[in-house]
Motif scaffolding. Structure first.
Motif, mmCIF file in Angstrom:
data_model
loop_
_atom_site.group_PDB
_atom_site.id
_atom_site.type_symbol
_atom_site.label_atom_id
_atom_site.label_comp_id
_atom_site.label_asym_id
_atom_site.label_seq_id
_atom_site.Cartn_x
_atom_site.Cartn_y
_atom_site.Cartn_z
ATOM 1 N N SER A 72 0.851 -1.187 0.000
ATOM 2 C CA SER A 72 0.000 0.000 0.000
ATOM 3 C C SER A 72 0.884 1.234 0.000
ATOM 4 O O SER A 72 1.882 1.282 0.727
ATOM 5 C CB SER A 72 -0.900 0.014 1.234
ATOM 6 O OG SER A 72 -1.710 -1.134 1.291
ATOM 7 N N VAL A 73 0.528 2.241 -0.810
ATOM 8 C CA VAL A 73 1.300 3.476 -0.916
ATOM 9 C C VAL A 73 0.338 4.659 -0.856
ATOM 10 O O VAL A 73 -0.673 4.679 -1.564
ATOM 11 C CB VAL A 73 2.105 3.526 -2.238
ATOM 12 C CG1 VAL A 73 2.881 4.820 -2.354
ATOM 13 C CG2 VAL A 73 3.043 2.337 -2.347
ATOM 14 N N TYR A 74 0.687 5.632 0.006
ATOM 15 C CA TYR A 74 -0.150 6.819 0.183
ATOM 16 C C TYR A 74 0.699 8.077 0.153
ATOM 17 O O TYR A 74 1.871 8.059 0.499
ATOM 18 C CB TYR A 74 -0.886 6.765 1.525
ATOM 19 C CG TYR A 74 -1.811 5.600 1.666
ATOM 20 C CD1 TYR A 74 -3.103 5.647 1.160
ATOM 21 C CD2 TYR A 74 -1.402 4.435 2.301
ATOM 22 C CE1 TYR A 74 -3.953 4.563 1.284
ATOM 23 C CE2 TYR A 74 -2.238 3.349 2.432
ATOM 24 C CZ TYR A 74 -3.522 3.421 1.926
ATOM 25 O OH TYR A 74 -4.356 2.348 2.041
ATOM 26 N N LEU A 75 0.057 9.170 -0.214
ATOM 27 C CA LEU A 75 0.635 10.500 -0.129
ATOM 28 C C LEU A 75 -0.142 11.248 0.942
ATOM 29 O O LEU A 75 -1.374 11.226 0.944
ATOM 30 C CB LEU A 75 0.494 11.221 -1.475
ATOM 31 C CG LEU A 75 0.985 12.655 -1.509
ATOM 32 C CD1 LEU A 75 2.517 12.703 -1.434
ATOM 33 C CD2 LEU A 75 0.497 13.349 -2.767
ATOM 34 N N ALA A 76 0.581 11.912 1.847
ATOM 35 C CA ALA A 76 -0.082 12.636 2.937
ATOM 36 C C ALA A 76 0.529 14.018 3.083
ATOM 37 O O ALA A 76 1.719 14.220 2.841
ATOM 38 C CB ALA A 76 0.066 11.868 4.245
ATOM 39 N N ILE A 77 -0.305 14.956 3.503
ATOM 40 C CA ILE A 77 0.184 16.278 3.885
ATOM 41 C C ILE A 77 0.941 16.091 5.194
ATOM 42 O O ILE A 77 0.439 15.454 6.115
ATOM 43 C CB ILE A 77 -0.992 17.254 4.091
ATOM 44 C CG1 ILE A 77 -1.697 17.567 2.778
ATOM 45 C CG2 ILE A 77 -0.539 18.517 4.793
ATOM 46 C CD1 ILE A 77 -1.174 18.749 2.020
ATOM 47 N N ALA A 78 2.149 16.627 5.274
ATOM 48 C CA ALA A 78 2.936 16.536 6.506
ATOM 49 C C ALA A 78 2.620 17.734 7.397
ATOM 50 O O ALA A 78 2.368 18.833 6.901
ATOM 51 C CB ALA A 78 4.423 16.515 6.165
ATOM 52 N N ASN A 79 2.607 17.512 8.685
ATOM 53 C CA ASN A 79 2.360 18.578 9.673
ATOM 54 C C ASN A 79 1.092 19.363 9.384
ATOM 55 O O ASN A 79 1.096 20.587 9.400
ATOM 56 C CB ASN A 79 3.555 19.537 9.745
ATOM 57 C CG ASN A 79 4.784 18.868 10.289
ATOM 58 O OD1 ASN A 79 4.690 17.991 11.144
ATOM 59 N ND2 ASN A 79 5.940 19.262 9.793
ATOM 60 N N ASP A 80 -0.004 18.655 9.110
ATOM 61 C CA ASP A 80 -1.247 19.361 8.802
ATOM 62 C C ASP A 80 -1.747 20.190 9.984
ATOM 63 O O ASP A 80 -2.511 21.130 9.799
ATOM 64 C CB ASP A 80 -2.319 18.408 8.289
ATOM 65 C CG ASP A 80 -2.731 17.348 9.290
ATOM 66 O OD1 ASP A 80 -1.986 17.117 10.263
ATOM 67 O OD2 ASP A 80 -3.786 16.730 9.094
ATOM 68 N N SER A 81 -1.301 19.896 11.200
ATOM 69 C CA SER A 81 -1.732 20.683 12.363
ATOM 70 C C SER A 81 -1.149 22.093 12.327
ATOM 71 O O SER A 81 -1.681 22.996 12.969
ATOM 72 C CB SER A 81 -1.322 19.977 13.659
ATOM 73 O OG SER A 81 0.087 19.829 13.704
ATOM 74 N N SER A 82 -0.087 22.316 11.555
ATOM 75 C CA SER A 82 0.513 23.651 11.462
ATOM 76 C C SER A 82 -0.151 24.513 10.386
ATOM 77 O O SER A 82 0.151 25.697 10.273
ATOM 78 C CB SER A 82 2.014 23.535 11.178
ATOM 79 O OG SER A 82 2.225 23.002 9.889
ATOM 80 N N LEU A 83 -1.052 23.923 9.602
ATOM 81 C CA LEU A 83 -1.730 24.682 8.552
ATOM 82 C C LEU A 83 -2.901 25.465 9.141
ATOM 83 O O LEU A 83 -3.473 25.070 10.166
ATOM 84 C CB LEU A 83 -2.219 23.727 7.458
ATOM 85 C CG LEU A 83 -1.112 23.031 6.673
ATOM 86 C CD1 LEU A 83 -1.688 21.947 5.774
ATOM 87 C CD2 LEU A 83 -0.330 24.029 5.847
ATOM 88 N N PRO A 84 -3.294 26.569 8.506
ATOM 89 C CA PRO A 84 -4.398 27.385 9.043
ATOM 90 C C PRO A 84 -5.721 26.624 9.020
ATOM 91 O O PRO A 84 -5.919 25.724 8.198
ATOM 92 C CB PRO A 84 -4.441 28.592 8.098
ATOM 93 C CG PRO A 84 -3.738 28.164 6.869
ATOM 94 C CD PRO A 84 -2.749 27.109 7.265
#
Length: 158
Positions: A72-84
């Motif tokens: 299984s391979v996924y792409l994820a936003i890193a550090n999404d908690s730092s985004l507005p």
């Protein structure tokens, strides 16, 4: 080869000589990951289109989405908690799998998908079967080495 999208989204499969422009990683001992109890591997962060991303690999498949017998391979936003608050990014991404015999890349591209706080990860629970990967004549796994990459293009962000 068995490539099945995780979210049943439409995909385009092709081949190209050029390596991915955003991220590429090589596993020297891919099957030793699972032998050593590593069920999930997260890549280093990489930047593309103003966001930080990471690849998430499940060497024995994502058990949460019936990915057994597959990688299984996924792409994820890193550090999404730092985004507005209320952030979102509509992106199209491609995964790359290097063919050691032909010296080119298998490219799997999905359609535009919305990354946001509730759904910050997209990909394929059944990226490639272990059977297909281990098939020597396909050339994707040589001496337990595999090369996987990604490209990401944000088409609309808010």
């Amino acid at each position: 080869m068995a490539l099945i999208p995780c979210e049943e989204e439409a995909v385009t499969v092709g081949v190209r000589d050029a390596s991915p422009s955003h991220y590429l990683m090589k596993f020297e001992s891919f099957y030793k990951l699972s032998e050593n109890g590593i069920d999930m591997y997260e890549s280093n962060e990489f930047e593309a289109c103003g966001y930080k991303w990471k690849l998430i690999i499940y060497p024995n498949g994502d058990d949460n989405i019936e990915g057994n017998d597959y990688i299984s391979v996924y792409l994820a936003i890193a550090n999404d908690s730092s985004l507005p608050g209320g952030w979102e990014a509509n992106a199209v991404f491609s995964f790359f799998l290097f063919n050691h015999l032909c010296e080119n890349y298998l490219v799997i591209r999905g359609q535009v998908l919305r990354f946001h706080k509730v759904k910050s990860k997209w990909g394929f629970s059944k990226f490639i079967s272990h059977k297909a990967l281990k098939e020597q004549s396909d050339g994707y796994l040589v001496d337990d080495s595999i090369i996987i990459g990604a490209e990401v293009f944000v088409v609309k962000s808010q």
